[in-house]
Design a protein around this motif. Structure first.
Motif, PDB file in Angstrom:
ATOM      1  N   VAL A 125     -56.860 131.177  45.481  1.00 32.80           N
ATOM      2  CA  VAL A 125     -56.116 130.090  46.104  1.00 32.80           C
ATOM      3  C   VAL A 125     -54.839 130.688  46.677  1.00 32.80           C
ATOM      4  N   ALA A 126     -54.662 130.547  48.008  1.00 35.76           N
ATOM      5  CA  ALA A 126     -53.489 131.100  48.674  1.00 35.76           C
ATOM      6  C   ALA A 126     -52.390 130.060  48.831  1.00 35.76           C
ATOM      7  N   GLU A 127     -52.789 128.777  48.912  1.00 35.93           N
ATOM      8  CA  GLU A 127     -51.812 127.722  49.200  1.00 35.93           C
ATOM      9  C   GLU A 127     -52.439 126.376  48.859  1.00 35.93           C
ATOM     10  N   VAL A 128     -51.591 125.402  48.603  1.00 34.59           N
ATOM     11  CA  VAL A 128     -52.031 124.017  48.408  1.00 34.59           C
ATOM     12  C   VAL A 128     -51.359 123.189  49.496  1.00 34.59           C
ATOM     13  N   LEU A 129     -52.185 122.525  50.311  1.00 33.59           N
ATOM     14  CA  LEU A 129     -51.668 121.660  51.369  1.00 33.59           C
ATOM     15  C   LEU A 129     -51.733 120.220  50.898  1.00 33.59           C
ATOM     16  N   HIS A 130     -50.720 119.445  51.223  1.00 34.68           N
ATOM     17  CA  HIS A 130     -50.678 118.042  50.838  1.00 34.68           C
ATOM     18  C   HIS A 130     -50.833 117.205  52.095  1.00 34.68           C
ATOM     19  N   SER A 131     -51.963 116.515  52.179  1.00 34.71           N
ATOM     20  CA  SER A 131     -52.216 115.649  53.327  1.00 34.71           C
ATOM     21  C   SER A 131     -52.249 114.211  52.847  1.00 34.71           C
ATOM     22  N   GLY A 132     -52.394 113.294  53.767  1.00 31.49           N
ATOM     23  CA  GLY A 132     -52.402 111.886  53.394  1.00 31.49           C
ATOM     24  C   GLY A 132     -53.586 111.500  52.532  1.00 31.49           C
ATOM     25  N   ALA A 133     -54.744 112.038  52.827  1.00 32.68           N
ATOM     26  CA  ALA A 133     -55.957 111.639  52.111  1.00 32.68           C
ATOM     27  C   ALA A 133     -56.073 112.304  50.744  1.00 32.68           C
ATOM     28  N   GLN A 134     -55.962 113.632  50.707  1.00 28.66           N
ATOM     29  CA  GLN A 134     -56.033 114.367  49.446  1.00 28.66           C
ATOM     30  C   GLN A 134     -55.417 115.734  49.649  1.00 28.66           C
ATOM     31  N   ASP A 135     -55.195 116.423  48.543  1.00 31.00           N
ATOM     32  CA  ASP A 135     -54.691 117.782  48.616  1.00 31.00           C
ATOM     33  C   ASP A 135     -55.835 118.703  49.023  1.00 31.00           C
ATOM     34  N   VAL A 136     -55.479 119.832  49.637  1.00 28.73           N
ATOM     35  CA  VAL A 136     -56.475 120.793  50.105  1.00 28.73           C
ATOM     36  C   VAL A 136     -56.076 122.176  49.601  1.00 28.73           C
ATOM     37  N   LEU A 137     -57.042 122.884  49.018  1.00 29.97           N
ATOM     38  CA  LEU A 137     -56.819 124.254  48.581  1.00 29.97           C
ATOM     39  C   LEU A 137     -57.170 125.200  49.729  1.00 29.97           C
TER      40      LEU A 137
END
Length: 179
Positions: A125-137
């Motif tokens: 896992v390089a990063e965790v993105l936070h979007s409106g629908a759900q988080d993305v690895l």
């Protein structure tokens, strides 16, 4: 940002004339992280005039669906406007866990080995993105490519912090998007 610092909010526009600001939350624990008396680190937006490096929360309150905050020493709209777009962060020790056992801090996930249900490690896992629908690895594959994995239990059935692994239910195109 320094190691151990976790962003908990971005300061939005002022609310009223007495220094209150709206907060765009980046934490599921605002009552814990932004409680009255809490000292938070302020990362001022680029191009902003130098100001305080920390703020002390005086009070917070909900207004409709936004959290509003007042900080010590910020007593008018002009001072509040000077904080706009600043990031608020708090120190989190590596052992600290969210209250919900199914939640994780970003820094706990970054660097974990990613493996499919059946098979060997494919990356980290390089990063965790936070979007409106759900988080993305964001998974940096061992071959140098990246894969984006929605962080939902149907696709990520297990996170084992002790073993340092995340298990992903590999669906066609998920971990190897070009296949």
């Amino acid at each position: 940002m320094e190691p151990g610092q976790v962003v908990v909010a971005r300061i939005g526009r002022p609310h009223g004339i007495r220094g209150e600001v709206s907060l765009e939350l980046r934490t599921d624990e605002p009552e814990r992280r932004l409680a009255p008396g809490a000292v938070v680190r302020l990362q001022a937006p680029r191009g902003a005039a130098p100001g305080p490096s920390t703020l002390t929360v005086e009070r917070t309150r909900w207004h409709q669906e936004r959290l509003l905050a007042t900080f010590a020493g910020v007593s008018d709209r002009t001072a509040a406007e000077g904080l706009r777009n600043g990031l608020l962060s708090v120190e989190v020790t590596p052992e600290e866990r969210p209250e919900d056992p199914e939640e994780f801090y970003d820094h706990q996930l970054v660097g974990l080995a990613v493996q499919p249900l059946e098979g060997e490690r494919v990356g980290v896992v390089a990063e965790v993105l936070h979007s409106g629908a759900q988080d993305v690895l964001v998974v940096r594959r061992d071959d140098g490519r990246e894969a984006m994995v929605p962080f939902v239990s149907a696709l990520v059935p297990e996170v084992d912090l002790t073993a340092g692994t995340i298990t992903v239910a590999d669906r066609p195109g998920l971990l190897d998007p070009e296949d």
